[in-house]
Design a protein around this motif. Structure first.
Motif, PDB file in Angstrom:
ATOM      1  N   MET A 183       0.788  -1.621   0.003  1.00  9.08           N
ATOM      2  CA  MET A 183      -0.265  -0.001  -0.335  1.00  9.08           C
ATOM      3  C   MET A 183       0.652   1.168  -0.061  1.00  9.08           C
ATOM      4  O   MET A 183       1.559   1.384   0.567  1.00  9.08           O
ATOM      5  CB  MET A 183      -1.085   0.042   1.300  1.00  9.08           C
ATOM      6  N   LYS A 184       0.745   2.060  -0.801  1.00 11.22           N
ATOM      7  CA  LYS A 184       1.777   3.492  -1.107  1.00 11.22           C
ATOM      8  C   LYS A 184       1.209   4.077   0.403  1.00 11.22           C
ATOM      9  O   LYS A 184       0.091   4.607   0.725  1.00 11.22           O
ATOM     10  CB  LYS A 184       1.154   4.321  -2.340  1.00 11.22           C
ATOM     11  N   GLN A 185       2.088   4.744   0.603  1.00  7.39           N
ATOM     12  CA  GLN A 185       1.901   5.221   2.381  1.00  7.39           C
ATOM     13  C   GLN A 185       1.829   7.092   2.065  1.00  7.39           C
ATOM     14  O   GLN A 185       2.756   7.267   0.658  1.00  7.39           O
ATOM     15  CB  GLN A 185       3.209   5.620   3.014  1.00  7.39           C
ATOM     16  N   GLU A 186       1.232   7.613   2.516  1.00 10.16           N
ATOM     17  CA  GLU A 186       0.409   9.489   2.117  1.00 10.16           C
ATOM     18  C   GLU A 186       1.527  10.280   2.899  1.00 10.16           C
ATOM     19  O   GLU A 186       2.179   9.748   3.940  1.00 10.16           O
ATOM     20  CB  GLU A 186      -0.490   9.391   3.276  1.00 10.16           C
ATOM     21  N   PRO A 187       1.808  11.007   2.110  1.00 11.77           N
ATOM     22  CA  PRO A 187       3.568  11.577   2.270  1.00 11.77           C
ATOM     23  C   PRO A 187       2.491  12.254   3.962  1.00 11.77           C
ATOM     24  O   PRO A 187       1.256  12.690   4.282  1.00 11.77           O
ATOM     25  CB  PRO A 187       3.721  12.280   1.269  1.00 11.77           C
ATOM     26  N   ALA A 188       4.141  13.061   4.577  1.00  6.69           N
ATOM     27  CA  ALA A 188       3.383  13.502   5.801  1.00  6.69           C
ATOM     28  C   ALA A 188       2.669  15.370   5.540  1.00  6.69           C
ATOM     29  O   ALA A 188       2.772  15.101   4.507  1.00  6.69           O
ATOM     30  CB  ALA A 188       4.212  13.977   6.430  1.00  6.69           C
TER      31      ALA A 188
END
Ligand SMILES: CC(C)(COP(=O)(O)OP(=O)(O)OC[C@H]1O[C@@H](n2cnc3c(N)ncnc32)[C@H](O)[C@@H]1OP(=O)(O)O)[C@@H](O)C(=O)NCCC(=O)NCCS
Length: 185
Positions: free
Chosen positions: A1-6
């Protein structure tokens, strides 16, 4: 799953077109929009954390009001990439909801129609609101829509449309969506 950027990374890119820690330091001093967005993030984080953090929330919120004349409620959820090109006199009510990559120019008000009626607008992703527009009440501004300067928007605006006037009407249906910043380096 692609992690959301901060969130701060997306805010930084949206306001300064910069990235990384060095970019954030430069952005903090050169972009008031990034500074206000960051204060808002801290204010909301501290509010949601609760307890003594609420004191931090109050202090940072007061800072936005005092230093920039912006009244952005930390209770209002705002998606990543909040862009504030001239952050002066921006008001966002606590019951408003803003999506990702929303741009608010100076003097924009997003608020309730009547003080006793709690509903405030929902702005979907990529919405741009130009100077001194007022968006009021239980309305939805569709993805990528644009609100012209000095407009008073009292009803829904479809995705990709341009609304103008007081009361605002759709004056143009845009083909492309608003500026969506998807990637962060
Ligand atoms: C939203 C905006 C970009 C619209 O641009 P656009 O999609 O190219 O639309 P147009 O300029 O072709 O105008 C379309 C119609 O809406 C009207 N209109 C545009 N802006 C308007 C406004 N702010 N209030 C009322 N009517 C407006 C035009 O008169 C035109 O009407 P017509 O078709 O009867 O001639 C532009 O009008 C605007 O509000 N810019 C604000 C810029 C700003 O805030 N600058 C300060 C930055 S610091």
């Amino acid at each position: 799953m692609k992690q959301e950027p901060a969130l701060w990374r997306v805010d930084l890119l949206a306001n300064c077109n910069r990235s990384g820690a060095k970019g954030a330091i430069l952005g903090w001093f050169t972009s008031p929009g990034f500074a206000v967005a960051t204060y808002y993030r801290v204010t909301r984080w501290a509010l949601l954390k609760g307890g003594l953090h609420k004191l931090v929330s109050m202090i940072t919120w007061r800072r936005i009001v005092k230093d920039y004349g912006c009244y952005i409620s930390p209770k209002a959820p705002i998606g990543a990439g909040l862009r504030l090109p001239h952050p002066i006199g921006v008001v966002v009510a606590e019951t408003a909801t803003l999506g990702r990559n929303v741009t608010l120019y100076q003097g924009v008000t997003i608020g309730r129609r009547l003080a006793e009626n709690g509903a405030a607008p929902v702005l979907e992703d990529g919405v741009t609101v130009y100077a001194n527009a007022a968006l009021i009440g239980d309305i939805r501004i569709g993805r990528g829509a644009v609100v012209a300067a000095n407009s008073v928007v009292l009803c829904d605006v479809p995705a990709g449309a341009v609304a103008a006037g007081a009361p605002a009407k759709v004056v143009r249906r845009k083909v492309e969506a608003g500026p969506i910043v998807e990637e962060v380096a």
